[in-house]
Design a protein around this motif. Structure first.
Motif, mmCIF file in Angstrom:
data_model
loop_
_atom_site.group_PDB
_atom_site.id
_atom_site.type_symbol
_atom_site.label_atom_id
_atom_site.label_comp_id
_atom_site.label_asym_id
_atom_site.label_seq_id
_atom_site.Cartn_x
_atom_site.Cartn_y
_atom_site.Cartn_z
ATOM 1 N N LEU A 202 44.333 -50.678 30.212
ATOM 2 C CA LEU A 202 45.628 -49.653 29.982
ATOM 3 C C LEU A 202 45.202 -48.509 30.555
ATOM 4 O O LEU A 202 46.116 -47.558 31.069
ATOM 5 C CB LEU A 202 45.800 -49.780 28.265
ATOM 6 N N LEU A 203 43.935 -48.022 30.192
ATOM 7 C CA LEU A 203 43.585 -46.635 30.915
ATOM 8 C C LEU A 203 43.607 -46.489 32.462
ATOM 9 O O LEU A 203 43.787 -45.505 32.940
ATOM 10 C CB LEU A 203 42.070 -46.266 30.393
ATOM 11 N N CYS A 204 43.081 -47.728 32.978
ATOM 12 C CA CYS A 204 43.317 -47.801 34.484
ATOM 13 C C CYS A 204 44.682 -47.489 34.974
ATOM 14 O O CYS A 204 45.125 -46.809 35.900
ATOM 15 C CB CYS A 204 42.736 -49.089 34.981
ATOM 16 N N ASP A 205 45.514 -48.180 34.108
ATOM 17 C CA ASP A 205 47.073 -48.058 34.458
ATOM 18 C C ASP A 205 47.527 -46.718 34.477
ATOM 19 O O ASP A 205 48.781 -46.381 35.117
ATOM 20 C CB ASP A 205 47.836 -49.112 33.559
ATOM 21 N N HIS A 206 47.052 -45.711 33.605
ATOM 22 C CA HIS A 206 47.643 -44.443 33.572
ATOM 23 C C HIS A 206 46.507 -43.367 33.853
ATOM 24 O O HIS A 206 46.659 -42.343 33.594
ATOM 25 C CB HIS A 206 47.574 -44.098 31.867
ATOM 26 N N LYS A 207 45.485 -43.707 34.732
ATOM 27 C CA LYS A 207 44.424 -42.878 35.155
ATOM 28 C C LYS A 207 45.028 -41.545 36.255
ATOM 29 O O LYS A 207 44.629 -40.570 36.010
ATOM 30 C CB LYS A 207 43.226 -43.515 35.860
ATOM 31 N N GLU A 208 45.986 -41.859 37.058
ATOM 32 C CA GLU A 208 46.713 -41.146 37.657
ATOM 33 C C GLU A 208 47.490 -39.962 37.141
ATOM 34 O O GLU A 208 47.232 -38.919 37.367
ATOM 35 C CB GLU A 208 47.683 -41.696 38.956
ATOM 36 N N LYS A 209 47.957 -40.464 35.831
ATOM 37 C CA LYS A 209 48.886 -39.499 35.322
ATOM 38 C C LYS A 209 48.043 -38.371 34.505
ATOM 39 O O LYS A 209 48.221 -37.365 34.188
ATOM 40 C CB LYS A 209 49.756 -40.266 34.318
ATOM 41 N N PHE A 210 46.776 -38.994 33.725
ATOM 42 C CA PHE A 210 46.072 -38.372 32.729
ATOM 43 C C PHE A 210 44.719 -38.060 33.302
ATOM 44 O O PHE A 210 43.774 -37.910 32.496
ATOM 45 C CB PHE A 210 46.100 -39.025 31.228
ATOM 46 N N ARG A 211 44.368 -38.219 34.437
ATOM 47 C CA ARG A 211 43.036 -38.056 34.906
ATOM 48 C C ARG A 211 42.298 -37.058 34.405
ATOM 49 O O ARG A 211 41.050 -36.728 34.522
ATOM 50 C CB ARG A 211 42.982 -38.377 36.619
ATOM 51 N N ASP A 212 43.115 -35.763 34.412
ATOM 52 C CA ASP A 212 42.536 -34.466 34.094
ATOM 53 C C ASP A 212 42.443 -34.115 32.805
ATOM 54 O O ASP A 212 42.008 -32.916 32.412
ATOM 55 C CB ASP A 212 43.055 -33.283 34.851
ATOM 56 N N GLU A 213 42.961 -34.947 31.832
ATOM 57 C CA GLU A 213 42.882 -34.511 30.381
ATOM 58 C C GLU A 213 41.465 -35.008 29.716
ATOM 59 O O GLU A 213 41.016 -36.052 29.914
ATOM 60 C CB GLU A 213 44.106 -35.464 29.744
ATOM 61 N N ILE A 214 40.964 -34.142 28.999
ATOM 62 C CA ILE A 214 39.653 -34.272 28.423
ATOM 63 C C ILE A 214 39.597 -35.584 27.712
ATOM 64 O O ILE A 214 38.644 -36.506 27.778
ATOM 65 C CB ILE A 214 39.076 -33.136 27.997
ATOM 66 N N GLU A 215 40.436 -35.731 26.710
ATOM 67 C CA GLU A 215 40.376 -36.838 25.615
ATOM 68 C C GLU A 215 40.739 -38.115 26.527
ATOM 69 O O GLU A 215 40.447 -39.073 25.920
ATOM 70 C CB GLU A 215 41.491 -36.607 24.739
#
Length: 410
Positions: A202-215
């Motif tokens: 699930l994290l891999c699927d969203h990495k492009e969108k939230f890659r710079d969010e610390i949490e």
């Protein structure tokens, strides 16, 4: 496959086998009877250093003693490097054994025009491996940088070039989640052993969108640590450990006051140390302790940190004099701790979260047994029996506690 290629592969097998034989012959020839010394790893959650043999010498002159200690460290490094090379050779031989039976199939496929077989030599396979990439409409082919599986630009290393199967959930259409919902779902999924892989996907699927969010960043690093624990393949474990350490290091640079970033950087340094030489193992042990202490200051109510600190203290308390001297050679300071200090940290984890974990109870029992407080040791062994056995680490802890109970009842 052309006949010449077949001959080259067979010739490679013969050369590899001969090389191993010569290496073993040389090793047995130069190896002399000596004193075996087992070096426990600073950070390992289950294993210990490889057993290393040192020649037993006695020097009375102070100057000679310093030279002798330097020679000891050099010999340890050489032997550790030799053992590492032996493991790599074993892996290549295993690959050759798997490939040879399939030669006939490859030849038939190529002659029949069914498929084009990509032929890779064992040496190339061991050194030039590619990361799986998440398929998208466009890909980058930069010769100077390679994008890691985590979606971050990192140096192109052997580990990051390793090819692994892409999980089923990858490369498929998934529902886009906002950050808060995603983080809640990820945290909930990893509460069970079976949900950790899904959490990672699930994290891999969203990495492009939230890659710079610390949490998101430290959770992504944590997920690579989970995959390290779940994997049974050595190369995969090395892959996950290195990528996770890179991500957690980047997270620390972005948010140096976030305790979770320091926590998972420490843990992943421990995982990476499993595949390093003796000197790097000690270096990573130093990093582990440094970032663990920072994390405790930032997250004083997190029981996992005290469990890890207890593990570190217990391991250091068991180091021999020569092992401590080797660490002092690198850092100028002898690492020191006691069983009592380890016990304090394990009790702190239990205080913050009663019934925290099977492994914590197991180490509490070991500490009390070492201090000859047998009743307390049996108390925590019995408490552990009341906890569910969920993870692989839980099962190992239960087996160890059975041994402790048996020894205490003698």
């Amino acid at each position: 496959m052309p006949h010449s290629t077949n001959k080259e592969l067979i010739f490679g097998i013969m050369v590899g086998t001969a090389g191993i034989s010569l290496l073993l012959l040389w090793y047995h020839k130069v190896r002399k009877p000596g004193r075996a010394m087992k070096l426990p790893k600073f950070l390992s959650l289950g294993n210990t250093f490889n057993s290393i043999t040192l020649q037993d010498e006695i020097h009375n002159d102070q100057g000679t003693t310093v030279i002798f200690q330097e020679r000891q460290l050099q010999i340890l490094e050489k032997l550790n490097e030799l053992l590492t090379n032996m493991e790599e050779l074993k892996e290549e031989i295993r690959f050759l054994k798997e490939t040879v039976p399939k030669l006939e199939e490859y030849i038939q496929d190529e002659l029949g025009g069914k498929i084009t077989v990509h032929k890779v030599s064992p040496q190339h396979r061991a050194r030039k491996r590619r990361l799986p990439t998440i398929q998208s409409s466009a890909t980058s082919n930069s010769s100077e940088e390679a994008e890691s599986e985590g979606g971050y630009i990192t140096a192109n290393t052997d580990t990051e070039e390793q090819s692994f199967p892409v999980p089923k959930a990858f490369n498929t259409h998934v529902e886009e989640l906002n950050l808060d919902v995603l983080l809640q779902k990820v945290d909930h999924l990893r509460m069970s052993e079976s949900g950790k892989s899904e959490s990672f996907e699930l994290l891999c699927d969203h990495k492009e969108k939230f890659r710079d969010e610390i949490e998101f960043m430290w959770r992504f690093a944590r997920a690579y640590g989970d995959m390290y624990e779940l994997s049974t393949n050595t190369q995969e474990k090395k892959h996950y450990a290195n990528i996770g350490r890179t991500l957690s290091e980047r997270a620390i640079n972005r948010a140096p006051m976030n305790g979770h970033c320091h926590l998972w950087y420490a843990v992943l340094c421990g995982y990476v140390s499993e595949f390093e030489g003796l000197q790097n193992k000690i270096n990573y042990g130093h990093l582990f302790k440094e970032h663990l202490d920072i994390a405790i200051k930032l997250l004083p109510e997190e029981p996992f940190l005290y469990y890890l600190k207890g593990r570190y203290c217990y391991t250091v308390s068991k180091l021999s004099w020569i092992e401590k001297k080797m660490a002092a050679t690198l850092f100028g300071k002898i690492p020191s701790s006691t069983v009592q200090e380890a016990l304090h940290n394990f009790l702190k984890a239990e205080e913050l979260c009663p019934g925290y974990s099977n492994p914590n109870y197991m180490y509490l029992a070991k500490c009390y047994a070492d201090l000859e407080e047998n009743q307390n040791a049996l108390k925590f062994c019995n408490l552990a029996l009341l906890l569910p056995t969920v993870t692989k680490e839980d099962k190992e802890a239960q087996k160890e506690m059975q041994k402790i109970m048996t020894s205490l009842k003698r």
